[in-house]
Motif scaffolding. Sequence first.
Motif, PDB file in Angstrom:
ATOM      1  N   ASP A  44       1.141  -2.523   0.380  1.00  0.00           N
ATOM      2  CA  ASP A  44       2.496  -2.155   0.805  1.00  0.00           C
ATOM      3  C   ASP A  44       2.566  -1.917   2.309  1.00  0.00           C
ATOM      4  O   ASP A  44       3.485  -2.391   2.978  1.00  0.00           O
ATOM      5  CB  ASP A  44       2.974  -0.904   0.059  1.00  0.00           C
ATOM      6  N   ARG A  58       4.507  -4.334   5.132  1.00  0.00           N
ATOM      7  CA  ARG A  58       5.614  -3.780   5.904  1.00  0.00           C
ATOM      8  C   ARG A  58       5.366  -3.833   7.415  1.00  0.00           C
ATOM      9  O   ARG A  58       6.268  -4.162   8.180  1.00  0.00           O
ATOM     10  CB  ARG A  58       5.864  -2.339   5.488  1.00  0.00           C
ATOM     11  N   TYR A  59       4.143  -3.511   7.858  1.00  0.00           N
ATOM     12  CA  TYR A  59       3.891  -3.371   9.294  1.00  0.00           C
ATOM     13  C   TYR A  59       3.059  -4.486   9.920  1.00  0.00           C
ATOM     14  O   TYR A  59       2.967  -4.553  11.142  1.00  0.00           O
ATOM     15  CB  TYR A  59       3.227  -2.015   9.582  1.00  0.00           C
TER      16      TYR A  59
END
Length: 155
Positions: free
Chosen positions: A79, A83-84
């Motif tokens: 996750d 996301r980053y």
Amino acid sequence: MANGITYGINFPFRDSNKGDYLELTQFQSQEVRADLIHLLMTRKGSRYYLPDFGTRLYEFIFEPLDGITFHAIESDIRDSVNRYMPNLLINSITIEAADLTDEAPANNENIIQEGAANIYRYPGKGTAEYTAKIKIDYSTNSTTFAQSDFVIINI
């Protein structure tokens, strides 16, 4: 340096011998690895204005080494990376109990195992019986040439 170009702060943090405050990465492959380690080792909620940046790896330190914990660790890592670090493709994550023969030195300076630049661990009892070994195989294709690498973290 590679043509005088630097990409970002290297991991682990060290003083620079070239006049910079900290040692900087010289190649894109080093930068991707350093960014991944920074993301993984940052505790969620510790960055101002980015409370979701990082992982919850520190919360799993004293958890039992079972399938439920391993699945939660893998899910948290995937996750955060999705996301980053959207240009990073995680090929596989392997989580297992650490081997007691891979004991890390007790001095505070040696975070990277000598001879293996991709293995990061905490000094001292880094491979005690409650330690998990996380191996992340990843690749990136954001540049002209795709690259693959791996990182091993003991928590």
